[in-house]
Scaffold this motif. Sequence first.
Motif, mmCIF file in Angstrom:
data_model
loop_
_atom_site.group_PDB
_atom_site.id
_atom_site.type_symbol
_atom_site.label_atom_id
_atom_site.label_comp_id
_atom_site.label_asym_id
_atom_site.label_seq_id
_atom_site.Cartn_x
_atom_site.Cartn_y
_atom_site.Cartn_z
ATOM 1 N N CYS A 279 0.812 -1.216 0.000
ATOM 2 C CA CYS A 279 0.000 0.000 0.000
ATOM 3 C C CYS A 279 0.846 1.266 0.000
ATOM 4 O O CYS A 279 0.409 2.314 -0.463
ATOM 5 N N GLY A 280 2.046 1.168 0.551
ATOM 6 C CA GLY A 280 2.943 2.322 0.558
ATOM 7 C C GLY A 280 2.661 3.347 1.645
ATOM 8 O O GLY A 280 3.436 4.298 1.809
ATOM 9 N N VAL A 281 1.567 3.169 2.383
ATOM 10 C CA VAL A 281 1.214 4.203 3.369
ATOM 11 C C VAL A 281 1.066 3.663 4.797
ATOM 12 O O VAL A 281 0.961 4.444 5.738
ATOM 13 N N CYS A 282 1.038 2.348 4.985
ATOM 14 C CA CYS A 282 0.849 1.823 6.349
ATOM 15 C C CYS A 282 2.145 1.978 7.151
ATOM 16 O O CYS A 282 3.195 2.313 6.607
ATOM 17 N N CYS B 173 4.990 -0.301 5.751
ATOM 18 C CA CYS B 173 5.544 0.221 4.491
ATOM 19 C C CYS B 173 6.451 1.423 4.781
ATOM 20 O O CYS B 173 7.580 1.502 4.291
ATOM 21 N N CYS C 288 3.675 -5.302 4.539
ATOM 22 C CA CYS C 288 2.570 -4.345 4.434
ATOM 23 C C CYS C 288 1.274 -4.939 4.988
ATOM 24 O O CYS C 288 0.916 -6.071 4.695
ATOM 25 N N ARG C 289 0.589 -4.141 5.773
ATOM 26 C CA ARG C 289 -0.649 -4.639 6.400
ATOM 27 C C ARG C 289 -1.760 -4.878 5.375
ATOM 28 O O ARG C 289 -2.729 -5.568 5.676
#
Length: 323
Positions: free
Chosen positions: A82-85, A88, A96-97
């Motif tokens: 996702c790049g945002v959790c 990440c 990544c979650r």
Amino acid sequence: MRALRIISGTLTLDPKAADPVPAPGDVLVRPVVAGISAADRHIAAGRVASGAIMGSEFVGVVDSSSPKLAGARVVASPVITCGVCDLCKGGLPNHCRARRVMGTHARDGCFADRIAVPLLNMLEVPRAIDDESAVFAWPLSCVAHIRNLLPATRKSSFITILGDGVIGLLAAQVLASTNDTVRLLGKHPDKFSLCEKWGVKHRHVDEPGRRQDQDVVIDCTGAPGGLALAMQMARPRATILTLSTPTTAPGASGGSGVDLSPAVVNELTIQGVRGGRLAEGLELLAQRRVDVLSLITARYPLTQARDAIARAASGLKVLLTFA
Ligand SMILES: [Zn+2]
């Protein structure tokens, strides 16, 4: 387009699968050569449930319609993040979650004529690396990750690799290049002849004693007994790296329970290993210090995927082509 997936419990090459629709950040890729992984075999055998298009290892060409990298030859990490959790952002994107994994978990894979792949997951393949070698970029990323996770060892530290499948054989080559005492324990004479070709120490798994004298044991067996065997070979305070996630089919009797008391008594460190960084796998290929082509035992067109997956049970690499 054609796509291989499990439909109603049966491995099916669907000739009229829907074309992938690229999400923002995705580009369309046409696979050229793909490799059959252990995960693909587990899915095909019904040991892991997945309705996604199968396949996670490939080299392909970016579709000419793409605004970026059009026509480029690429490989990709199958782990979609996702790049945002927090993980990440904390430098652990493989954890990544919200991760999805191409071909196995909530994301279509590469056994299809076209696939949508996040641009961020892809790397262009250097011209000097041929297609069949490039298919090993992801498995070699995993091997590089094993190397990174090894505890600080002396050149004389005893390292045992359990399992003579693709990852075990690749790891043996990579680790033996920096440590004289690396040995691979397997079961198959044809794999031993590869070790001889590479100058890698090897023995049948039943030959060595269970003397608890190894500094590091790397379980690449993928089998329920791998971790238990590793614990019998590891000295007190040793490290075990394990890639095995043995599974049983839903409703199957028995399980993969492992008695962890040796880990407590001998104060072992058990470290799981999953995935890797694609750039490191590609770098190992570019360095040309790993023989990957000797691991290829067969090539089949996508139309013969069923035969290809059956052949892949031998434990070496079987390739699919898409012409
Ligand atoms: Zn994430």
